[in-house]
Write a protein that holds these residues in place. Sequence first.
Motif, PDB file in Angstrom:
ATOM      1  N   MET A   1      -2.466   4.020   2.691  1.00 32.41           N
ATOM      2  CA  MET A   1      -1.430   2.997   2.697  1.00 32.41           C
ATOM      3  C   MET A   1      -1.851   1.865   3.650  1.00 32.41           C
ATOM      4  O   MET A   1      -2.020   2.082   4.845  1.00 32.41           O
ATOM      5  N   GLN A   5       1.603  -2.456   2.298  1.00 34.50           N
ATOM      6  CA  GLN A   5       2.374  -1.371   1.698  1.00 34.50           C
ATOM      7  C   GLN A   5       3.286  -0.700   2.721  1.00 34.50           C
ATOM      8  O   GLN A   5       4.427  -0.344   2.404  1.00 34.50           O
ATOM      9  N   ARG A   8       6.253  -2.922   3.370  1.00 37.40           N
ATOM     10  CA  ARG A   8       7.150  -2.891   2.210  1.00 37.40           C
ATOM     11  C   ARG A   8       7.950  -1.582   2.178  1.00 37.40           C
ATOM     12  O   ARG A   8       9.146  -1.577   1.878  1.00 37.40           O
ATOM     13  N   GLU A   9       7.272  -0.484   2.511  1.00 31.85           N
ATOM     14  CA  GLU A   9       7.938   0.823   2.519  1.00 31.85           C
ATOM     15  C   GLU A   9       9.084   0.844   3.526  1.00 31.85           C
ATOM     16  O   GLU A   9      10.194   1.293   3.223  1.00 31.85           O
TER      17      GLU A   9
END
Length: 368
Positions: A1, A5, A8-9
């Motif tokens: 990741m 990412q 965003r998570e």
Amino acid sequence: MNQVQLEREYRRYYAFLKSIISAMRLEFIPVPWFPVRIARMSIFPVISSLNFVALLWLLVISFKEGDMVTFSYGAIWISATLQSVVKALTAIYYKDTYMECFEATQTLVRRRFDESVEENVKIILKNSIKLTKMIVSAQGFLFHTTAFMLAFYAISTQRIYPLMYHIPFLSPTVNHIFQWFGVLLDLYTVLGGDFLFITMALHFRGELAIISEILSHLASSQLLRTVHQMHRDALRKLRAFQKIYYYLTFLQMISSFFLICLTTFMIRFHDIQMWAYAVLVCALMQIFFLCLIGDILFERASLISTALYLTKWYEMDLVDQQRILIMIAMAQKPYGIKAAGLVDISFFTFIEIIKLSVSYCAILFTLV
């Protein structure tokens, strides 16, 4: 990741948490006038309180009739409704504190660190969000399954309503609608409150782990100043967290104790269906995660002083040595979870609750 990412998570997950608080406050209903906003935010707690009163009357009736199965059923929903009221009020009252912590978490995720620790910090953050999602998903699935098992069991009995009580001046249809709404309100308010608690506690665990990781690679005064600031911020937020859950954790312990005691009694001495086993697992899961997180926070906060001592403080300037001494003194103060200032939340507490529940279950059997 990668970094994008990861950000965003976290952004998506914390948007979900913000929506929980907004839903409890009914903020999707635009109301400009302050008194009406107060009334709007009181709707869910008031409905849960009405359910609590009706369920209390159900307990009185079932006890007079000697119907221990219905009595235990009502006690389960009494516990859930009481948690629902308190957790809704907590989310409503402490909204600003929650939002401040959420923003601080996302700022930490976006932050850039020294190359020597950057990769390890991102791994800690990734593992924290992964563990949080795993726990809340497991709890959400189990609580949904249990709530609907309970409701459908009640409908199949002679009382025919999902919460078993009957309000005389309401039609059967309105009774069904009101009680189904009560079931869903209790379910999602309790889950929402637990999600907020688990997320914040595991974030603090991750943040303290990041501080320990940076200390293990400490090589400059600039990095030490960064760690000092992070440590102060983490302890400040942890104190706010303890303030929010000062009484709520005590309520959680009491309600879990009664649930474990009553459901163990029902399972052992009455011919009942699977719903009692599901309730027992839910009660054990709630108190287990509470005690587990309390233990983790205490351990992580205590490890900071050890990590500081293991740095090469003897090679640093006098100003940096003073800063380290201040941090050690701050880290030596216990920063676990203390329920109502009386009980330390730990695995020892979990074992004591189980032992106490079984003991009172045996006493209950001799009296009934």
